[in-house]
Design an enzyme around this catalytic site. Structure first.
Site, PDB file in Angstrom:
ATOM      1  N   LYS A  87      41.238  44.043  18.028  1.00 12.51           N
ATOM      2  CA  LYS A  87      40.799  44.696  16.788  1.00 12.51           C
ATOM      3  C   LYS A  87      39.277  44.802  16.757  1.00 12.51           C
ATOM      4  O   LYS A  87      38.728  45.812  16.297  1.00 12.51           O
ATOM      5  CB  LYS A  87      41.304  43.923  15.566  1.00 12.51           C
ATOM      6  CG  LYS A  87      42.776  44.163  15.292  1.00 12.51           C
ATOM      7  CD  LYS A  87      43.312  43.193  14.267  1.00 12.51           C
ATOM      8  CE  LYS A  87      44.826  43.340  14.164  1.00 12.51           C
ATOM      9  NZ  LYS A  87      45.458  42.189  13.488  1.00 12.51           N
ATOM     10  N   GLN A 131      45.304  37.482   9.614  1.00 13.65           N
ATOM     11  CA  GLN A 131      46.165  37.589  10.794  1.00 13.65           C
ATOM     12  C   GLN A 131      47.382  36.680  10.616  1.00 13.65           C
ATOM     13  O   GLN A 131      47.233  35.470  10.436  1.00 13.65           O
ATOM     14  CB  GLN A 131      45.368  37.197  12.048  1.00 13.65           C
ATOM     15  CG  GLN A 131      46.136  37.317  13.336  1.00 13.65           C
ATOM     16  CD  GLN A 131      46.496  38.759  13.692  1.00 13.65           C
ATOM     17  OE1 GLN A 131      45.683  39.666  13.560  1.00 13.65           O
ATOM     18  NE2 GLN A 131      47.722  38.973  14.115  1.00 13.65           N
ATOM     19  N   ASP A 172      45.926  45.965   5.112  1.00 16.52           N
ATOM     20  CA  ASP A 172      47.179  45.697   5.820  1.00 16.52           C
ATOM     21  C   ASP A 172      48.385  46.199   5.020  1.00 16.52           C
ATOM     22  O   ASP A 172      49.492  46.285   5.542  1.00 16.52           O
ATOM     23  CB  ASP A 172      47.312  44.177   6.000  1.00 16.52           C
ATOM     24  CG  ASP A 172      47.631  43.802   7.421  1.00 16.52           C
ATOM     25  OD1 ASP A 172      47.817  44.715   8.246  1.00 16.52           O
ATOM     26  OD2 ASP A 172      47.699  42.589   7.697  1.00 16.52           O
TER      27      ASP A 172
END
Ligand code: NDP
Length: 284
Positions: free
Chosen positions: A53, A97, A120
């Site tokens: 990322k 995460q 997200d």
């Protein structure tokens, strides 16, 4: 063989290029898009994801603010860091995460992220807005699937779509996005009776199960579009939930693993972050 092997790497590169153009326009206006990724613990797969990322951010022109925390981090410390990123005007997107260590409360940590910075699409506000058909960050993997369909000029409207898997991260949002795109959607799971029969009704079949090669040709109507979300490690290989070699000959289009849906998830994260930065500018 399927007419179309859907090339997720190529579509993801186009999504990143489009995000990079928008990021440049923001930087020209004095705003540098910023993404904070919070990683707790030392899971090697999660660590590798975060590194990829960071690379994507560099390519697109997004500033990374990453925090790697030890696995014994407390909920208070984790949420304190999220609060600090919520307050920081240089950070437009925050990604926690997953999975995080079991002693931590995932729901509480996700809910702590400011909804405007939820790139997200997992925050309850984002999910609620999606259910209502309102603008919101969409979960990256299902939105990546929609982008693949768009890239292949596949319009779900009026088609029968079957999603195998009902997780909050993939199956449920996938079904909602297909409904929004006017497909007629059936969601299957481990208690579905006659799964092959239900799957054979699908014009668009999405497998998000986590069972290597489970979907074979007996689950697929000839000419169907088959989207394989699964990523399973078998020995030293990554394989999907679809038995590609058996399904590709009868599908009209199919995603490979690797190189199908996988690259899209990270590309959509980049697009969502740039969109969050644009929204922050507009709301000023
Ligand atoms: P979950 O384990 O959370 O959900 C799996 C779903 O599959 C559940 O709804 C489960 O049903 C259903 N299922 C399991 N076994 C069967 C079966 N035998 N028959 C029918 N349904 C079954 O997984 P995720 O949704 O998080 O992930 C699914 C897959 O997608 C995994 O391989 C994962 O690695 C991959 N993935 C890929 C991403 C990408 O970027 N491409 C991103 C995220 C995930 P029930 O609810 O009844 O238990």
């Amino acid at each position: 063989m399927a007419d179309t092997i859907i090339d997720g790497k190529a579509v993801a590169a186009r999504v990143r290029a489009a995000a990079a153009l928008r990021a440049r326009a923001l930087r020209d206006a004095g705003i540098e898009p910023g993404l904070a990724v919070v990683l707790v613990g030392d899971d090697p797969a999660s660590g590798a994801y975060v590194t990829m990322k960071e690379r994507d951010c560099d390519e697109v022109g997004i500033r990374s603010f990453d925090t790697r925390l030890p696995s014994d981090t407390t909920q208070e410390t984790l949420e304190g860091i999220i609060d600090a990123f919520n307050e920081d005007p240089a950070v437009h997107g925050i990604l926690l995460q997953l999975p995080i260590p079991r002693h931590l409360d995932t729901e509480s940590a996700i809910a702590r992220i400011s909804p405007e910075k939820d790139v997200d699409g997992f925050h309850p506000v984002s999910i609620g807005r999606m259910v209502r058909g309102l603008p919101a960050a969409h979960a990256c993997t299902p939105e990546g699937v929609m982008e693949l369909l768009r890239a292949c000029d596949i319009d779900p409207a009026g088609k029968r779509a079957v999603v195998v898997g009902r997780s909050v991260l993939v199956g449920k949002p996938m079904a909602l996005l297909l409904i929004e795109a006017n497909a007629t959607v059936t969601v299957c799971h481990s208690r579905t009776v006659d799964l092959p029969g239900v799957c054979r009704e699908a014009d668009i079949l999405v497998a998000a199960i986590g069972r290597p090669g489970m979907i074979d040709e007996t689950y697929v109507k000839p000419g169907a579009i088959v989207i394989d979300v699964g990523i399973n490690r078998v020995g030293d290989r990554l394989v999907g939930d679809v038995a590609f070699d058996r399904v590709a000959p009868i599908a009209s289009a199919i995603t490979p693993v690797p190189g199908g849906v996988g690259p899209m998830t990270r590309a959509i994260l980049m697009a969502n972050t740039v969109a969050a930065a644009e929204a922050a500018v507009e709301s000023k």
